[in-house]
Design an enzyme around this catalytic site. Structure first.
Site, short mmCIF file in Angstrom:
data_model
loop_
_atom_site.label_atom_id
_atom_site.label_comp_id
_atom_site.label_asym_id
_atom_site.label_seq_id
_atom_site.Cartn_x
_atom_site.Cartn_y
_atom_site.Cartn_z
N ARG A 109 0.82 -1.22 0.00
CA ARG A 109 0.00 0.00 0.00
C ARG A 109 0.85 1.26 0.00
O ARG A 109 0.33 2.36 0.20
CB ARG A 109 -0.93 0.01 1.22
CG ARG A 109 -2.14 -0.90 1.04
CD ARG A 109 -2.96 -1.10 2.32
NE ARG A 109 -3.16 0.09 3.10
CZ ARG A 109 -2.63 0.28 4.32
NH1 ARG A 109 -1.86 -0.65 4.88
NH2 ARG A 109 -2.88 1.39 4.99
N LYS A 110 2.14 1.14 -0.24
CA LYS A 110 3.01 2.31 -0.29
C LYS A 110 2.90 2.94 -1.68
O LYS A 110 3.79 2.86 -2.52
CB LYS A 110 4.45 1.91 0.02
CG LYS A 110 4.64 1.44 1.45
CD LYS A 110 6.08 1.04 1.73
CE LYS A 110 6.24 0.56 3.18
NZ LYS A 110 7.62 0.12 3.46
#
Length: 311
Positions: free
Chosen positions: A141-142
């Site tokens: 999710r970066k």
């Protein structure tokens, strides 16, 4: 638009594509553009060119951006195509001259970012396969704020697994969940007894609370920083044991021991994995390697738009 690999573009909701296109255009042009007067509404054509090697990605988003401006794109290369170094024609756009220039920057930014992520993903998967490893290379999710759908899509174009799309996409208990639940410092990464008291179901435990929320489609993953925590989480019923920030040697040893005692558990490795370190952490007992660098550190490819002279 040209067919996409595995028809990935079909998964993208059209209303979301339009919404993102409008947001990106609004960011770049929230008010009148006086320079548009010099161009006017006469029909024009423009070429979309790539000036660096890599993997082409982002076509559905570019279509949506130009579409919002009343323009149309004709693709010369398929999504996922390999781009050679040097100047390569990837598409042509046509529409009112001022509208082409309105769409230009948002479209090029999207193409460059998506293609950069797809290129990094393709390289990571190629490295894994060259090492003889058949597991899953995944993203995280970066992602860039406001650009998650595009980057997750680009990961898939490059051959990587996008991983969970949002916070609720997987029931994942990380170190900060343990801390917020009142666990003593280091419980998730400490020794077996301390980890077991926090993670194991007697009296509930953090994993026990997670198990209560697990549904028929939602699996439970637990981030672990030690062998004790990994065995405690697997023994408590976790579906996925996330081994975070281990050295390559420790990772292989812990993964092997977890698999011996809990062969049905998925072992995921994560934490600072790069293209350079990836080959060193692959092994027969690691099922998934998640890499934040595929999105947050992927360099964008260099695209430009050239408006053609009137015919």
């Amino acid at each position: 638009m040209a067919s996409q690999p595995h028809d990935l573009w079909v998964q993208l909701p059209p209303h979301k594509l339009r919404s993102l296109a409008r947001a990106w255009l609004d960011e770049d042009s929230p008010g009148p553009d006086a320079a548009a007067v010099a161009v006017g509404p006469a029909p024009r054509r423009a070429q979309l060119l790539c000036k660096s090697g890599g993997v082409l990605a982002g076509a559905p988003f570019v279509d949506a951006i130009f579409g919002e401006c009343g323009c149309r794109v004709s693709w010369r290369l398929r999504e996922g195509a390999l781009l050679p170094p040097g100047r390569t024609l990837v598409a042509e756009a046509e529409g009112p001259g001022a509208a082409l220039l309105l769409a230009e920057r948002a479209a090029l930014n999207c193409l460059g970012r998506c293609s950069g992520v797809a290129t990094a993903a393709r390289r990571a998967v190629s490295l894994a396969r060259a090492a003889g490893w058949a597991g899953t290379v995944a993203g995280t999710r970066k992602t860039t704020p406001g650009f998650r759908l595009a980057e997750k899509y680009a990961l898939a174009v490059g051959g990587a697994d996008p991983h969970r799309y949002d916070l609720g996409g997987l029931l994942m208990i990380k170190d900060n969940h343990l801390a917020a639940a009142g666990a003593p410092p280091g419980a998730g990464g400490g020794g077996g007894a301390g980890a077991a008291r926090v993670l194991a179901p007697p009296g509930g435990g953090v994993v026990g609370a997670g198990l209560a929320q697990r549904g028929f489609w939602r699996r439970l993953a637990v981030e672990c920083g030690s062998l004790g925590a990994a065995l405690g989480a697997a023994g408590a019923g976790a579906d996925i044991v996330l081994l975070d920030n281990f050295s390559p040697e420790e990772l292989r040893e812990v993964a092997a021991e977890v698999k011996v005692k809990f062969p049905g558990v998925t072992v995921e490795a994560s934490g600072g994995v790069t293209l350079e370190t990836l080959p060193h952490i692959l092994g027969p007992h690691v099922d998934v390697v998640s890499m934040g660098c595929l999105t947050h550190a992927a360099p964008a490819l260099d695209f430009s738009m050239a408006v053609l002279p009137p015919e």
